[in-house]
Design an enzyme around this catalytic site. Structure first.
Site, PDB file in Angstrom:
ATOM      1  CE1 TYR A   1      -4.678  -2.325   4.705  1.00 44.41           C
ATOM      2  CE2 TYR A   1      -3.584  -0.213   4.365  1.00 44.41           C
ATOM      3  CZ  TYR A   1      -4.175  -1.348   3.853  1.00 44.41           C
ATOM      4  OH  TYR A   1      -4.264  -1.522   2.492  1.00 44.41           O
TER       5      TYR A   1
ATOM      6  CB  SER B   1      -0.885   0.013   1.255  1.00 42.20           C
ATOM      7  OG  SER B   1      -1.513   1.271   1.447  1.00 42.20           O
TER       8      SER B   1
END
Length: 254
Positions: free
Chosen positions: A152, A139
């Site tokens: 995350y 990401s």
């Protein structure tokens, strides 16, 4: 990575980016197997996209991963591409331990242990194929943190470094390691993200991903233009400004 003639397993792909990639790969002449936890979603995908195979798998469960791997390889012994797609995202407040510990453990189990288990289940088989690829999914938040999602962010940073390390270990084998680095995309990863103006439209993201795969077949990272703001902040020397801008712009960063 060639874009046709592959046999591709994409677990965690019953919706969002994973499903869009699965459909796009199938349309380009690949054999595609979609994996997910919910049988009803898998049945619907098989009905709506004839020719896509499905297998039930829970990447948070080691036994489920091992069982699904055996099933996939029994049905598709020519499998040569694994896309370790599984991932969840949770908003957490680390000032209150009672509110984040369970969430953090779930995120790490799914986002880090899940891909590790998947790669462990398939890497030996893939080394026996003449042209194989492992696709990891990190990401932009692996490179610049969103305040609201500490676990995350950390899990995706781990996937980035895992990808870098695997590429070194698998050098000299038939297996390539390609890291897909998405920005925020309009999916159901977080509540409200599907309609967020901050997030990139899903079809636009997937279209650019396939264009990059076609034009840069030897790329180690697949970076759409929008993610480069996050990816290269430190290299450009404007990391602090990137973090400030990210957390001011994203509604989940407040």
């Amino acid at each position: 990575m060639n874009l046709t003639g592959n046999t591709v397993f994409i677990p965690g792909s019953t919706s969002g980016i994973g499903l869009a990639l699965a459909v796009g790969l199938h349309e380009r002449g690949n054999t595609v197997i979609v994996g997910g936890r919910r049988a009803e979603l898998l049945e619907r995908i098989a009905e709506e996209h004839p020719g896509i195979d499905t297998v039930q798998i829970d990447t948070a469960d080691a036994e489920s991963v091992a069982s699904a791997a055996r099933e996939v390889l029994a049905r598709h012994p020519d499998l040569n591409v694994l896309v370790a797609m599984a991932g969840i995202m949770r908003v957490e407040d680390w000032r209150k331990p009672e509110t984040f510990l369970a969430s953090a453990e779930e995120v790490v189990t799914t986002n880090v242990l899940g891909p590790i288990r998947l790669i462990g289940a398939f890497v030996e088989h893939l080394q026996g194929r003449p042209d194989a690829t492992i696709v990891t999914v990190s990401s932009g938040l692996a490179f610049a943190p969103l305040r609201a999602t500490p676990s995350y962010n950390a899990s995706k940073a781990a996937i980035h470094m895992l990808s870098e390390s695997l590429r070194l270990q698998l050098a000299g084998t038939s297996v390539k390691v390609v890291e897909l680095v998405p920005p925020s995309v309009r999916t159901a990863l977080l509540p409200g993200q599907e309609s967020s103006d901050f997030a990139m439209p899903l079809d636009e993201f997937v279209g650019e991903v396939f264009e990059l795969l076609e034009t840069q077949p030897e790329a180690k990272e697949i970076q759409v233009e929008r993610v480069k703001f996050l990816r290269y902040g430190e290299a450009r020397g404007d990391y602090d400004q990137v973090v400030q801008t990210l957390n001011a712009a994203d509604p989940h960063g407040k």
